[in-house]
Enzyme design. Structure first.
Site, mmCIF file in Angstrom:
data_model
loop_
_atom_site.group_PDB
_atom_site.id
_atom_site.type_symbol
_atom_site.label_atom_id
_atom_site.label_comp_id
_atom_site.label_asym_id
_atom_site.label_seq_id
_atom_site.Cartn_x
_atom_site.Cartn_y
_atom_site.Cartn_z
ATOM 1 N N ASP A 44 25.689 30.790 -10.001
ATOM 2 C CA ASP A 44 27.060 30.380 -10.783
ATOM 3 C C ASP A 44 27.962 29.556 -11.962
ATOM 4 O O ASP A 44 28.806 29.925 -11.926
ATOM 5 C CB ASP A 44 28.829 30.895 -9.608
ATOM 6 C CG ASP A 44 28.419 28.867 -9.209
ATOM 7 O OD1 ASP A 44 27.382 27.861 -9.189
ATOM 8 O OD2 ASP A 44 29.420 28.514 -8.372
ATOM 9 N N SER A 45 26.093 28.935 -12.459
ATOM 10 C CA SER A 45 26.573 27.991 -13.508
ATOM 11 C C SER A 45 26.537 30.033 -14.361
ATOM 12 O O SER A 45 27.048 29.325 -15.941
ATOM 13 C CB SER A 45 25.255 27.928 -14.322
ATOM 14 O OG SER A 45 23.883 28.447 -13.582
ATOM 15 N N ASP A 83 24.060 33.178 -6.110
ATOM 16 C CA ASP A 83 25.970 31.962 -5.058
ATOM 17 C C ASP A 83 26.566 32.607 -4.822
ATOM 18 O O ASP A 83 26.705 33.638 -5.677
ATOM 19 C CB ASP A 83 25.679 30.698 -6.685
ATOM 20 C CG ASP A 83 25.691 29.752 -6.669
ATOM 21 O OD1 ASP A 83 24.481 28.803 -6.025
ATOM 22 O OD2 ASP A 83 24.637 28.906 -7.872
ATOM 23 N N LYS A 113 22.836 31.078 -2.070
ATOM 24 C CA LYS A 113 22.850 29.344 -1.617
ATOM 25 C C LYS A 113 24.602 29.544 -1.576
ATOM 26 O O LYS A 113 25.285 29.549 -2.089
ATOM 27 C CB LYS A 113 22.357 28.685 -3.072
ATOM 28 C CG LYS A 113 23.127 27.679 -3.273
ATOM 29 C CD LYS A 113 22.643 26.855 -4.522
ATOM 30 C CE LYS A 113 21.900 26.859 -5.437
ATOM 31 N NZ LYS A 113 23.691 26.147 -6.513
ATOM 32 N N GLU A 115 27.536 25.869 -1.450
ATOM 33 C CA GLU A 115 27.854 24.793 -2.050
ATOM 34 C C GLU A 115 28.208 23.700 -0.201
ATOM 35 O O GLU A 115 29.112 24.287 0.224
ATOM 36 C CB GLU A 115 28.691 24.205 -2.577
ATOM 37 C CG GLU A 115 27.739 24.363 -4.076
ATOM 38 C CD GLU A 115 28.565 24.545 -5.276
ATOM 39 O OE1 GLU A 115 29.258 23.927 -5.683
ATOM 40 O OE2 GLU A 115 28.506 24.445 -6.111
ATOM 41 N N GLU A 182 21.431 18.047 -6.688
ATOM 42 C CA GLU A 182 22.055 18.128 -7.636
ATOM 43 C C GLU A 182 22.943 16.740 -8.386
ATOM 44 O O GLU A 182 23.539 16.249 -7.385
ATOM 45 C CB GLU A 182 22.890 18.689 -7.534
ATOM 46 C CG GLU A 182 23.396 19.300 -9.523
ATOM 47 C CD GLU A 182 23.939 20.396 -10.027
ATOM 48 O OE1 GLU A 182 23.908 21.230 -8.976
ATOM 49 O OE2 GLU A 182 24.661 20.348 -10.988
#
Ligand code: KIV
Length: 278
Positions: A44-45, A83, A113, A115, A182
């Site tokens: 999602d960057s 993501d 993925k 978080e 991260e």
């Protein structure tokens, strides 16, 4: 070789390092795949690198599906991880399963993925029970930027370090087949890597992780807005692109481009007739 959860687990077991890079489009995914990178992350960057947002919070399911589908078409051997964007899983376990399913069915994901640690374990469990492999993401989790008050290294205090180790064990127990770490101190990432049996993939987490991931614009020097400490610049592709664009501008201005070899031609006889009909 086509990468799967099994091949990646074998790599950890055999102490072989795993490579992962982001990609957000067909052309880049094809290059990354052909270079032999084991995993492609449609991160999602992309909110920042592709869409110009300040952070990842505005990224939607539609954005992830759109870019995931393009990447999936370019990746033949790499595993494609997509993501789950902000608010696509935090709202409920049900939403998490439905949206993970959309990323697979519509977005071409082999895995998703998400978080977080303890608080997303029920979500990880439910998604894996729906036969969708999950990569967990611990440490600096950018979707929590407002909660953290910025992008900071995580796990530096005794309590925070212990919580990270426990969270890693919890997400593994919930079913995650890999864990992204991260911005975690290198020695702590090494301890976590020893404590879990699934692969850890580090970004700003030192060399003792089982694998590494970078945002490709960072490693190629294409994203000038911010260069994190951990993002080694492997090439100055941004500079090379800018120079090529400048050269193009100049050649267009001077009428040097297009040249003879870039033109299509018509038969002289036909041309004569076209001229006569004028
Ligand atoms: O979105 C992303 O690119 C990521 C990496 C920074 C791991 O989550």
């Amino acid at each position: 070789m086509k990468q799967t959860v099994t091949t990646l687990q074998k790599m950890k077991d055999n102490h072989q390092k795993i490579s992962m890079l982001t990609a957000y489009d067909y052309t880049t995914a094809k290059l990354v795949d052909q270079a032999g990178v084991h995993m492609i992350l449609v991160g999602d960057s992309l909110g920042m690198t592709m869409l110009g947002y300040e952070n990842t919070l505005q990224v939607t399911m539609e954005d992830m599906i759109h870019h995931g589908r393009a990447v999936a078409r370019g990746a033949k051997e790499s595993m494609v991880v997509v993501d789950m964007p902000f608010m696509s899983y935090q709202t409920s376990v049900y939403d998490a399963v439905v949206n993970a399913g959309r990323l697979v069915k519509e977005g071409g994901a082999h895995a998703v993925k998400l978080e977080g640690g303890e608080r997303v374990c029920p979500h990880i469990k439910a998604i894996t029970e729906a036969s969708i492999p999950v990569v967990a993401h611990l440490g600096l989790t950018p979707q929590s930027v407002n909660e953290f008050g910025g992008y900071k290294v995580q796990g530096k205090s005794l309590d925070a370090a212990r919580t990270l180790i426990e969270d890693a064990k919890r997400v593994e127990a919930a079913g995650a087949f890999a864990i992204v770490l991260e911005c975690v101190p290198d020695k702590l990432a090494g301890i976590i890597t020893e404590e879990v049996s699934v692969p850890t993939i580090g970004i700003g987490a030192g060399p003792d992780c089982d694998g590494q991931v970078l945002v490709y614009q960072d490693m190629l020097g294409m994203y000038g807005d911010m260069q994190p400490k951990f993002a080694k610049r492997f090439e100055k592709v941004g500079e090379i692109m800018k120079q090529a664009f400048r050269n193009y501008c100049q050649e267009v201005a001077k009428g040097v481009f297009p040249a003879e070899e870039h033109c299509f031609h018509i038969d002289e006889e036909i041309l004569k007739c076209v001229g006569e009909n004028k």
